[in-house]
Design a protein around this motif. Sequence first.
Motif, PDB file in Angstrom:
ATOM      1  N   VAL A 184      -7.941  -0.021 -10.500  1.00 20.93           N
ATOM      2  CA  VAL A 184      -6.936   1.307  -9.651  1.00 20.93           C
ATOM      3  C   VAL A 184      -6.915   0.077  -8.430  1.00 20.93           C
ATOM      4  CG1 VAL A 184      -8.028   3.178  -7.740  1.00 20.93           C
ATOM      5  CG2 VAL A 184      -8.701   3.835 -10.538  1.00 20.93           C
ATOM      6  N   ASN A 185      -8.132  -0.430  -8.005  1.00 22.08           N
ATOM      7  CA  ASN A 185      -7.615  -1.618  -7.070  1.00 22.08           C
ATOM      8  C   ASN A 185      -6.839  -3.008  -6.803  1.00 22.08           C
ATOM      9  OD1 ASN A 185      -9.727  -0.182  -5.367  1.00 22.08           O
ATOM     10  ND2 ASN A 185     -11.080  -1.239  -5.833  1.00 22.08           N
ATOM     11  N   ASP A 186      -6.350  -2.620  -8.034  1.00 20.89           N
ATOM     12  CA  ASP A 186      -5.756  -4.158  -8.435  1.00 20.89           C
ATOM     13  C   ASP A 186      -4.719  -4.007  -9.014  1.00 20.89           C
ATOM     14  OD1 ASP A 186      -8.768  -6.007  -7.918  1.00 20.89           O
ATOM     15  OD2 ASP A 186      -8.362  -6.306  -9.722  1.00 20.89           O
ATOM     16  N   LYS A 187      -3.840  -2.099  -9.775  1.00 23.61           N
ATOM     17  CA  LYS A 187      -3.031  -2.204  -9.962  1.00 23.61           C
ATOM     18  C   LYS A 187      -2.307  -1.179  -9.972  1.00 23.61           C
ATOM     19  CE  LYS A 187      -3.256  -5.634 -13.027  1.00 23.61           C
ATOM     20  NZ  LYS A 187      -2.290  -6.565 -13.834  1.00 23.61           N
ATOM     21  N   LEU A 188      -2.782   0.102  -9.652  1.00 24.01           N
ATOM     22  CA  LEU A 188      -2.517   0.770  -8.538  1.00 24.01           C
ATOM     23  C   LEU A 188      -2.375   1.142  -7.027  1.00 24.01           C
ATOM     24  CD1 LEU A 188      -4.357   3.683 -10.709  1.00 24.01           C
ATOM     25  CD2 LEU A 188      -2.353   2.198 -11.528  1.00 24.01           C
ATOM     26  N   LEU A 189      -3.630   1.134  -6.025  1.00 22.67           N
ATOM     27  CA  LEU A 189      -3.535   0.811  -5.067  1.00 22.67           C
ATOM     28  C   LEU A 189      -2.767  -0.370  -4.511  1.00 22.67           C
ATOM     29  CD1 LEU A 189      -6.999   2.503  -3.977  1.00 22.67           C
ATOM     30  CD2 LEU A 189      -5.106   3.614  -4.155  1.00 22.67           C
ATOM     31  N   GLN A 190      -1.806  -0.291  -3.393  1.00 18.35           N
ATOM     32  CA  GLN A 190      -0.459  -0.491  -2.529  1.00 18.35           C
ATOM     33  C   GLN A 190      -2.172  -1.069  -0.949  1.00 18.35           C
ATOM     34  OE1 GLN A 190       1.309  -2.070  -4.022  1.00 18.35           O
ATOM     35  NE2 GLN A 190       1.094  -0.711  -5.634  1.00 18.35           N
ATOM     36  N   GLU A 191      -1.772  -2.571  -0.089  1.00 10.49           N
ATOM     37  CA  GLU A 191      -1.811  -2.453   0.766  1.00 10.49           C
ATOM     38  C   GLU A 191      -1.718  -1.747   1.700  1.00 10.49           C
ATOM     39  OE1 GLU A 191      -1.362  -6.093   2.874  1.00 10.49           O
ATOM     40  OE2 GLU A 191      -1.964  -7.124   0.823  1.00 10.49           O
ATOM     41  N   SER A 192      -0.672  -0.617   1.550  1.00 15.91           N
ATOM     42  CA  SER A 192       0.122   0.621   2.704  1.00 15.91           C
ATOM     43  C   SER A 192      -0.777   1.599   2.455  1.00 15.91           C
ATOM     44  CB  SER A 192       1.484   0.453   2.458  1.00 15.91           C
ATOM     45  OG  SER A 192       1.343   0.754   0.812  1.00 15.91           O
ATOM     46  N   ASP A 193      -1.656   1.568   1.606  1.00 14.12           N
ATOM     47  CA  ASP A 193      -2.010   2.598   1.278  1.00 14.12           C
ATOM     48  C   ASP A 193      -3.272   2.748   2.572  1.00 14.12           C
ATOM     49  OD1 ASP A 193      -1.386   4.382  -0.906  1.00 14.12           O
ATOM     50  OD2 ASP A 193      -1.774   2.753  -2.217  1.00 14.12           O
ATOM     51  N   GLY A 194      -3.718   1.260   2.671  1.00 16.47           N
ATOM     52  CA  GLY A 194      -4.705   1.299   3.601  1.00 16.47           C
ATOM     53  C   GLY A 194      -6.510   1.885   3.642  1.00 16.47           C
ATOM     54  N   PHE A 195      -7.062   1.845   1.931  1.00 16.21           N
ATOM     55  CA  PHE A 195      -8.192   1.852   0.815  1.00 16.21           C
ATOM     56  C   PHE A 195      -7.548   1.466  -0.168  1.00 16.21           C
ATOM     57  CE2 PHE A 195      -5.765   6.110   1.114  1.00 16.21           C
ATOM     58  CZ  PHE A 195      -5.978   5.965  -0.302  1.00 16.21           C
ATOM     59  N   LEU A 196      -9.198   0.843  -0.758  1.00 14.66           N
ATOM     60  CA  LEU A 196      -9.902   0.716  -1.474  1.00 14.66           C
ATOM     61  C   LEU A 196     -10.184   2.094  -1.880  1.00 14.66           C
ATOM     62  CD1 LEU A 196     -11.272  -2.734  -1.550  1.00 14.66           C
ATOM     63  CD2 LEU A 196      -9.387  -2.438  -2.067  1.00 14.66           C
ATOM     64  N   TYR A 197     -10.411   2.377  -3.918  1.00 13.84           N
ATOM     65  CA  TYR A 197     -10.517   3.605  -4.421  1.00 13.84           C
ATOM     66  C   TYR A 197     -11.971   3.807  -3.794  1.00 13.84           C
ATOM     67  CZ  TYR A 197     -11.141   6.958  -8.200  1.00 13.84           C
ATOM     68  OH  TYR A 197     -10.814   7.951  -8.686  1.00 13.84           O
ATOM     69  N   ASP A 198     -13.254   3.406  -4.011  1.00 10.23           N
ATOM     70  CA  ASP A 198     -14.290   3.304  -2.705  1.00 10.23           C
ATOM     71  C   ASP A 198     -13.715   4.597  -1.682  1.00 10.23           C
ATOM     72  OD1 ASP A 198     -17.416   4.276  -2.898  1.00 10.23           O
ATOM     73  OD2 ASP A 198     -16.981   2.789  -1.758  1.00 10.23           O
ATOM     74  N   GLY A 199     -12.793   4.139  -1.187  1.00 11.05           N
ATOM     75  CA  GLY A 199     -12.315   3.972   0.277  1.00 11.05           C
ATOM     76  C   GLY A 199     -11.706   5.752   0.529  1.00 11.05           C
ATOM     77  N   LEU A 200     -11.019   6.546  -0.179  1.00 12.90           N
ATOM     78  CA  LEU A 200     -10.670   7.784  -1.600  1.00 12.90           C
ATOM     79  C   LEU A 200     -11.163   8.716  -0.947  1.00 12.90           C
ATOM     80  CD1 LEU A 200      -7.815   9.247  -2.043  1.00 12.90           C
ATOM     81  CD2 LEU A 200      -8.700   8.715  -4.029  1.00 12.90           C
ATOM     82  N   LYS A 201     -11.571   9.432   0.150  1.00 15.42           N
ATOM     83  CA  LYS A 201     -12.537  10.572   0.521  1.00 15.42           C
ATOM     84  C   LYS A 201     -11.498  11.783   0.398  1.00 15.42           C
ATOM     85  CE  LYS A 201     -15.512   7.829   1.725  1.00 15.42           C
ATOM     86  NZ  LYS A 201     -17.084   6.881   0.999  1.00 15.42           N
ATOM     87  N   GLU A 202     -12.102  12.729   0.370  1.00 16.94           N
ATOM     88  CA  GLU A 202     -12.112  14.228   0.016  1.00 16.94           C
ATOM     89  C   GLU A 202     -10.992  14.699   1.523  1.00 16.94           C
ATOM     90  OE1 GLU A 202     -13.947  17.628  -1.936  1.00 16.94           O
ATOM     91  OE2 GLU A 202     -14.834  16.135  -2.757  1.00 16.94           O
ATOM     92  N   THR A 203     -11.288  13.964   3.016  1.00 12.80           N
ATOM     93  CA  THR A 203     -10.930  13.870   3.673  1.00 12.80           C
ATOM     94  C   THR A 203      -9.420  13.953   4.269  1.00 12.80           C
ATOM     95  OG1 THR A 203     -11.932  12.244   4.919  1.00 12.80           O
ATOM     96  CG2 THR A 203     -13.504  14.369   5.188  1.00 12.80           C
TER      97      THR A 203
END
Length: 517
Positions: free
Chosen positions: A50-69
């Motif tokens: 997820v971190n290497d292939k799916l999330l971009q720098e523009s997302d501003g977070f890594l997978y562990d930082g994706l919160k329900e908020t």
Amino acid sequence: MSTNHKAQLETQLWNIANTLRGKMNADDFRDYILGFIFYKFLSEQLENYVNDKLLQESDGFLYDGLKETNPQYDVYLREIRTACLDELGYFLRPDELFYHIARRTDFILEDLTTILRNIEASTMGTASEDDFDKLFEDLDLTSSKLGRSEKDKNALVSKVLGHLDKIDFALEDTETDVLGDAYEYLIGQFASNAGKKAGEFYTPQEVSTVLARLVTKGKHRLKTVYDPTCGSGPLLLRVRKEVEEVAYFYGQELNRTTYNLARMNMIMHGVKYDAFDIRQEDTLERPQHVDERFEAIVANPPFSAKWSANDLFNGDDRFSPYGRLAPKSKADFAFVQHMVHQLADNGQMAIVLPHGALFRGGAEAHIRRFLIEERNYLDAVIGLPANIFYGTSIPTCIMVFKKCREQPDDLLFIDASAHFEKAKNQNVLLPEHIDKIVSTYRDRVTQDKYSYVAPLSEVAENDYNLNIPRYVDTFEEEEPVDLAAVSAELQSLDKELEANAEVIAGFCAELGIDTPF
């Protein structure tokens, strides 16, 4: 670096496994520790992807930082889930990642059980469903095997997860298979401590190497490889190490726990869910891939196992051409017949059997004769040392079959029974012993006291008895005994005894006691 890390990882994992030793028997703590390692692997693999292939720098977070908020939490999760199921075959939410549960200090057993079930459930209705179905069923976290009270169980599981959390699996090292090899090392360690039951789930690595190199001779890529009694999958994975690529793996395993272990083992070695098909069923009674034909087949079936030998099998395409079924008390040749039926015309197969399969009479003699005289499929017979398999000390052999043989007028016999290193509990094939077997098979040569290329006419004269000593003479002539020298030595000993008796008699006289002579 990888070699050092591999050795370190193996030691660390084995030490953690031993935290469970004494709490339960070997089979149980094997299932728990391997299951927990697998969960950590799945977690780290998914997070890295997820971190290497799916999330971009523009997302501003890594997978562990994706919160329900996060206002787009559901959108992110839906897209990540779809991508993970397509690429990896399973899904974990950020809060289900391994280290979250491993670092908690409260009661975790219920949440851990839910996470493991969620991994399985995430695959339902997808292409990977069969590969993850009930995969964690042996990890019963309510079992009294983990402790008497819920508190004791929780403490033990938390301790194991905590130790695992500190270990670097180095999944980013994509050039090597350090974790997969360490996982198989653990399985081997459990097998060496499991006594008789070990043979049900693991073939020693040296034997796996011999079989793999025999069936890959002259090939760099394989479309398919199949093991009808795959155990935890070491033979299938070993074949992959001998070629550049195996496109698809097939296997069947009767024991449910071992079947789960095989699926985990494949995934841990980086075999994608859509590149293997391992089924749980009785191979002889209910074959699952009977319409397939395979380029390479390897097997170490249970020696002289019982099977039904039901009369209905006389109409089964696997057995009907022979006109005889293997006896109920010995299914060895039933496995041979099954494998030959599924062997592709350009394929090679190698099977481990007890020595009795080479010379027993009755139906087995009839089947041997048919395979050689009528079909000419048998290519080589290789005698292995005794006591190289876990749980049994009997001598064994390998039979190699090919449907299109390059040398159709002879059979190669190899007697490697005396070529091994004696270890503490069992004999071991060293690399040089393996190389000698494989090079002799490749070169197909007669070597004094080791191998013999037998014309088929000679095999026929022996009534298709394949007992290796009939073909490879390993007799070592003893040096002649010099009887005159032996006689002289005995006379000399007699004189020494007489002289000693006189000395002892003198001592006895001085002591005032009777002489013993």
